[in-house]
Scaffold this active site. Structure first.
Site, short mmCIF file in Angstrom:
data_model
loop_
_atom_site.label_atom_id
_atom_site.label_comp_id
_atom_site.label_asym_id
_atom_site.label_seq_id
_atom_site.Cartn_x
_atom_site.Cartn_y
_atom_site.Cartn_z
N HIS A 44 0.89 -1.17 0.00
CA HIS A 44 0.00 0.00 0.00
C HIS A 44 0.92 1.22 0.00
O HIS A 44 2.05 1.14 0.50
CB HIS A 44 -0.82 -0.07 1.28
CG HIS A 44 -1.90 0.96 1.43
ND1 HIS A 44 -1.63 2.25 1.81
CD2 HIS A 44 -3.24 0.88 1.28
CE1 HIS A 44 -2.78 2.92 1.89
NE2 HIS A 44 -3.77 2.11 1.58
N ASP B 283 3.56 -4.59 7.82
CA ASP B 283 2.30 -3.85 7.71
C ASP B 283 1.17 -4.88 7.81
O ASP B 283 0.93 -5.65 6.88
CB ASP B 283 2.26 -3.13 6.36
CG ASP B 283 0.90 -2.50 6.06
OD1 ASP B 283 -0.03 -2.66 6.88
OD2 ASP B 283 0.77 -1.87 5.00
N GLN C 16 -4.07 -5.22 6.82
CA GLN C 16 -5.08 -6.08 6.18
C GLN C 16 -5.18 -7.44 6.83
O GLN C 16 -6.03 -8.25 6.42
CB GLN C 16 -4.77 -6.24 4.68
CG GLN C 16 -4.95 -4.97 3.88
CD GLN C 16 -6.38 -4.42 3.91
OE1 GLN C 16 -7.33 -5.14 4.18
NE2 GLN C 16 -6.52 -3.13 3.66
N LYS D 296 -10.08 -0.74 10.88
CA LYS D 296 -10.35 -1.86 9.98
C LYS D 296 -10.74 -3.11 10.76
O LYS D 296 -11.04 -4.15 10.18
CB LYS D 296 -9.12 -2.16 9.11
CG LYS D 296 -8.78 -1.06 8.11
CD LYS D 296 -7.71 -1.54 7.16
CE LYS D 296 -6.93 -0.42 6.50
NZ LYS D 296 -7.69 0.34 5.53
N CYS E 189 -4.82 2.79 -3.45
CA CYS E 189 -3.57 3.24 -2.81
C CYS E 189 -2.42 2.28 -3.09
O CYS E 189 -1.56 2.05 -2.23
CB CYS E 189 -3.74 3.43 -1.31
SG CYS E 189 -4.91 4.70 -0.89
#
Lengths: 404, 124
Positions: A120, A195, A198, A221, A360
């Site tokens: 991202h 990261d 997600q 999220k 993104c």
């Protein structure tokens, strides 16, 4: 493991009973942000009605309760990813978490950062920016199955200071082998940033197993409110970090010529913290714990298998996700001859919320998926049902027929 | 905009007028819509201070493509001043829709903005 019933958990999410354009809302934009259960929504109201005060410094009763609410939330987050509370920094979101590392990690000019095409922008631009400061950025590619070229991690250059990699792509759904990447990076002396924006909402994370030095994710999220995110920093790397934002709350004593900083986590949390939303994130974690991350993972896996197998027979679809060995709850696609914005627009007319555009991740979409103008993306969560997937695909077919 | 209107525009979208580079043009300009991520080129042939002919190249969403295509007819015979005075309301009228959501305004305006930029470049 007891049976999971998405229709049962849906009752906890007030927004899911809304109608959009006269149709029941089918919310498939969870990779952008999830919806919130009543416990989180009501909890934030409860905080402002019963607890609100500036924490940490004031000595009155409410300040003490606010401090307790904040630190309890930190403990919940720590437990959620198997870390210690002092390793949890509250930030605004994943973007801020990664920027914090890019600003505070001490690196000499000429150092290298290794990141990947799956990122991202939030795990790409903070590193590309460092090129202006004399750093070099190397990018790991992806193969036809949308997997990272793992060979690149076998031979990491000695001057690479950091490997910054996503755990789950928001476009291709690829789940990366971060445990292996961590092991290989550490073997060559590099630090590792993961990261997990997600994956934290969908997969049980264990920072000790992953063995990352940094791990970042967003509260919003994973059922929490917008405005609070998490940066995990492994204790062992603290000496390699300098200040990020400076000011109140992050010091132990200030004289004009002698500043003594507070210890981590306060060191990285300058200014009045976002206690209400941290409290809300704690309640979100309570909710996820109650449902069970294992059950969430198992249900979503079945739901996504159903989505992919049903979609395989739809001729008007081009599918850009889901080819990897393990895939997250991401379905990126386009309808032949239709721009993704038009697909999103027409689905919205049926109450179906998806994302369209570059997600993104413009270099990934343009250079690796070779798509101009972006893709459409449906990203389910555990409160989505098989019926919703059927409706979504039926509408896709209709759009495909109109454009065919 | 309702769904039926959207589908009406699909025919124009599939086969838009004025698509393709003009063989003989005085100025060209590239435009980019941040809302749909699409890139267009416009080509203008000028005569006596007005636009004699206009065309475009590029692919975008239905809103950007249909509006740029229709604008290429609309601006013919108009001066820079006249084109510069046009705005979102004119684009909505030209493509025949009353409501464009905030997130799609960039799509609707990319054509007009690019034509304006081309005219400014021509004047220099």
């Amino acid at each position: 493991m007891s049976d999971f019933d998405a229709n049962e958990v849906r009752k906890d999410f007030p927004i899911l009973s809304k109608t959009i354009e006269g149709n029941p809302l089918i919310y498939l934009d969870n990779a952008a942000t999830s919806q919130k259960p009543s416990t989180v929504i009501d909890g934030i109201k409860y905080f402002y009605e019963n607890i609100n005060a500036n924490p940490l410094r004031s000595l009155h009763k409410l300040a003490e309760e606010s401090t307790k609410a904040y630190e309890t939330a930190r403990e919940k987050v720590a437990r959620f990813i198997n870390a210690s509370p002092e390793e949890i920094i509250f930030v605004r979101n994943t973007t801020e978490a990664i920027n914090l590392v890019s600003f505070s990690l001490k690196m000499d000019r000429g150092s290298r950062i290794l990141t990947t095409y799956l990122e991202h922008h939030s795990n790409l631009l903070p590193w590309l920016r460092l090129r202006d400061k004399g750093m070099f950025v190397d990018i790991v590619g992806v193969d036809d199955n949308l997997e990272l070229d793992m060979g690149r991690f076998e031979n990491i250059r000695q001057d690479t200071k950091l490997v910054a990699v996503t755990h789950g792509s928001n476009v291709t759904g690829t789940i990366t082998d971060v445990e292996k990447i961590s092991r290989l990076a550490h073997a060559s002396g590099a630090l590792v940033l993961v990261d997990a924006a997600q994956t934290a909402p969908h997969i049980k994370l264990d920072v000790k197993k992953i063995d990352a030095d940094f791990l970042a994710f967003s509260g919003h999220k994973m059922l929490g409110p917008m405005g609070v995110g998490v940066l995990y920093i492994n204790k062992r790397v603290i000496p390699k970090l300098g200040t990020f934002l400076t000011g109140g709350e992050m010091i132990s004593s200030v004289k004009m010529n002698d500043i003594k900083y507070a210890d981590v986590p306060a060191y990285f949390e300058a200014g009045t913290p976002n206690v209400a939303d941290a409290y809300g994130l704690g309640l979100a974690i309570d909710y996820l714990d109650k449902v069970g991350m294992d059950r969430i993972y198992a249900y979503e896996k079945k739901l996504m298998d159903y989505l992919y197998s049903s979609a395989a027979s739809i001729d008007c679809l081009d599918i850009y996700s889901g080819k990897s060995r393990e895939r997250g709850s991401i379905f990126s696609f386009s309808v032949k001859n239709a721009h993704p914005h038009d697909v999103a627009y027409l689905l919205n007319k049926k109450g179906i919320a998806i994302r369209s555009g570059f997600q993104c991740a413009q270099p990934l979409i343009e250079d690796k998926l070779h798509v101009k103008g972006g893709v459409a993306r449906a990203s389910p969560y555990f409160y989505n049902t098989y019926d919703e997937i059927d409706t979504f695909l039926a509408e896709i077919k209709k759009i495909g027929n109109m454009y065919g | 905009m309702d769904e039926d209107k959207y589908y009406e525009l699909i025919d124009i979208y599939k086969n838009p007028e004025h698509a393709g580079k003009l063989q003989d043009f005085d100025v060209s300009e590239e435009g980019y819509s941040t809302s749909c991520g699409d890139t267009f080129n416009v080509y203008l042939k000028m005569e006596n201070g007005t636009i004699k002919e206009a065309s475009f190249e590029g692919n975008g969403c239905i809103i950007s493509t249909v509006s740029i295509s229709k604008l290429c007819s609309e601006v013919v015979g108009k001066s820079s001043d006249k084109v510069n005075s046009m705005g979102l309301e004119d684009v909505k009228r030209i493509i025949g829709i009353d409501h464009i959501s905030a997130s799609r305004v960039g799509c609707a305006l990319v054509g007009l903005e690019t034509i304006k930029k081309a005219l400014a470049k021509y004047k220099l």
